[in-house]
Design a protein around this motif. Structure first.
Motif, mmCIF file in Angstrom:
data_model
loop_
_atom_site.group_PDB
_atom_site.id
_atom_site.type_symbol
_atom_site.label_atom_id
_atom_site.label_comp_id
_atom_site.label_asym_id
_atom_site.label_seq_id
_atom_site.Cartn_x
_atom_site.Cartn_y
_atom_site.Cartn_z
ATOM 1 N N HIS A 104 -1.989 3.002 6.414
ATOM 2 C CA HIS A 104 -2.799 1.650 5.896
ATOM 3 C C HIS A 104 -3.482 2.237 4.767
ATOM 4 O O HIS A 104 -4.070 3.325 4.782
ATOM 5 N N ALA A 112 -5.093 -0.851 10.345
ATOM 6 C CA ALA A 112 -5.578 -1.645 9.040
ATOM 7 C C ALA A 112 -7.089 -1.644 9.321
ATOM 8 O O ALA A 112 -7.682 -2.098 10.377
ATOM 9 N N GLN A 169 2.355 -0.224 -1.464
ATOM 10 C CA GLN A 169 2.857 -1.366 -0.573
ATOM 11 C C GLN A 169 4.416 -1.437 -0.682
ATOM 12 O O GLN A 169 4.995 -1.555 0.532
ATOM 13 N N THR A 211 0.579 -0.858 4.562
ATOM 14 C CA THR A 211 -0.126 -2.217 4.459
ATOM 15 C C THR A 211 -1.385 -2.087 3.882
ATOM 16 O O THR A 211 -2.297 -1.043 3.829
#
Ligand code: TF8
Length: 339
Positions: free
Chosen positions: A231, A162, A289, A294
């Motif tokens: 991510h 992330a 998502q 994420t």
């Protein structure tokens, strides 16, 4: 069809245009074909816009100009399609401004990170005088820029971690478009950028040749990048315009009426495309998502750090492009923000 008749009867230009442009002779009964190719797939608003252009042109020329549409890089990547337009072996393509800067370097200014504060300001600047001034520069490259469409604000995706700040970008290998400013900006941000044509990107991500890439949400979702990326962060680091390009050789072969028809159609289709694109960019973040990505938000402070970090790169490019042009763009943005 009605439009065509009205245009033909209503305006009867006695003199041929003495200006820069040239126009061909009407050749009744001869059908011409526009091969229009883009890089994204047939689900993307870029393609839906192209279908709109086809509909408008075929209707308004009564079918004397036919538009064949190609998606997913079937005719090549952004750069090779532009080269085909220059050679006159393809008539239309709709690339991002980033690869256009390889032909007309001044276009680099539209890819300055954190330049446009919103879609609406971008519309006003691009559809205004500054936007037209830039389109005019394509002429020397045997290209005609008929309208600006929208790719949109670019977000960073990757398969490693992330990303909430520059710190997290450190050492990530990121595919960028083939544009020097993009490369230098990502280097400044601490990433390890590699330029690559879009047509190679999915495979490169899948095979782990690069950790990540950056594109608007609509592209990430519709091209299935979530299958190979975990991510996404709303870096919104660059607003990418698309430019609707036509081969100048082909454009000059059209009659004045036909030139007006293709120009109007490119613009109207662009309005439609921008609207669909905005809906898509807003809608698909949730879907990404749901598909398991994420989502990380870049906060004010982290974004400001990025802005400050790329500033020296922008100063360098402003000098290279011409400070006067860059200032005109900033001025147009200020004016648009006041409205
Ligand atoms: C990129 C661009 C592309 C578009 C398209 C292929 O990442 O954002 O998605 O220019 O025409 O290469």
């Amino acid at each position: 069809a009605l439009f065509f008749v009205a245009a033909a009867c209503g305006t009867a230009p006695a003199e041929p245009d003495a200006g820069e442009g040239t126009a061909g002779e009407a050749a009744p009964g001869v059908q011409r074909t526009i091969r229009a190719g883009i890089g994204l797939n047939d689900q993307h608003p870029q393609y839906l816009g192209l279908l709109k252009f086809k509909e408008l042109v075929e209707e308004r020329t009564d079918g004397s100009i036919v538009v064949e549409t190609y998606h997913s890089g079937q005719l090549g990547d952004d750069r090779s399609m532009m080269e085909a337009l220059q050679l006159g072996t393809q008539e239309v393509t709709v690339p991002s401004t980033a690869p256009i800067a390889g032909f007309v370097q001044e276009f680099t200014v539209f890819d300055f990170p954190f330049l446009f504060p919103s879609n609406e300001v971008a519309d006003e600047v691009l559809d205004g005088e500054v936007g037209q001034m830039m389109l005019d520069k394509l002429d020397d490259q045997n290209l005609v820029g008929l309208a600006y469409w929208e790719n949109g604000f670019r977000d960073l995706t990757n398969a490693r971690r992330a990303v909430a700040s520059m710190e997290d970008m450190k050492g990530l290998s990121i595919r960028t478009m083939e544009n020097e400013l993009h490369l230098e900006a990502f280097r400044a941000l601490g990433a390890n950028p590699t330029p690559m044509a879009f047509t190679e990107l999915f495979t490169a991500l899948q095979q782990g040749a690069v950790d990540g890439q950056e594109n608007p949400v609509a592209t990430v979702y519709l091209q299935g990048f979530h299958e190979v990326q975990d991510h996404i962060s709303n870096t919104h680091h660059i607003y990418s315009p698309f430019v609707f390009l036509m081969s100048k050789t082909f454009f000059d072969s059209l009659t004045e009426e036909e030139q007006e028809i293709v120009r109007d159609a490119a613009r109207e289709a662009g309005q439609h495309q921008r609207q669909l694109n905005r809906e898509a960019n807003a809608q698909y973040l949730d879907d990404l998502q749901e598909e398991g990505m994420t989502y990380t938000e870049i906060d004010e402070e982290a974004r400001q750090e990025m802005i400050d970090t790329v500033q020296p790169v922008l100063d360098k490019y402003a000098e290279r492009i011409g400070q006067d042009i860059v200032d005109q763009v900033y001025e147009a943005i200020r004016e648009a923000q006041e409205d």
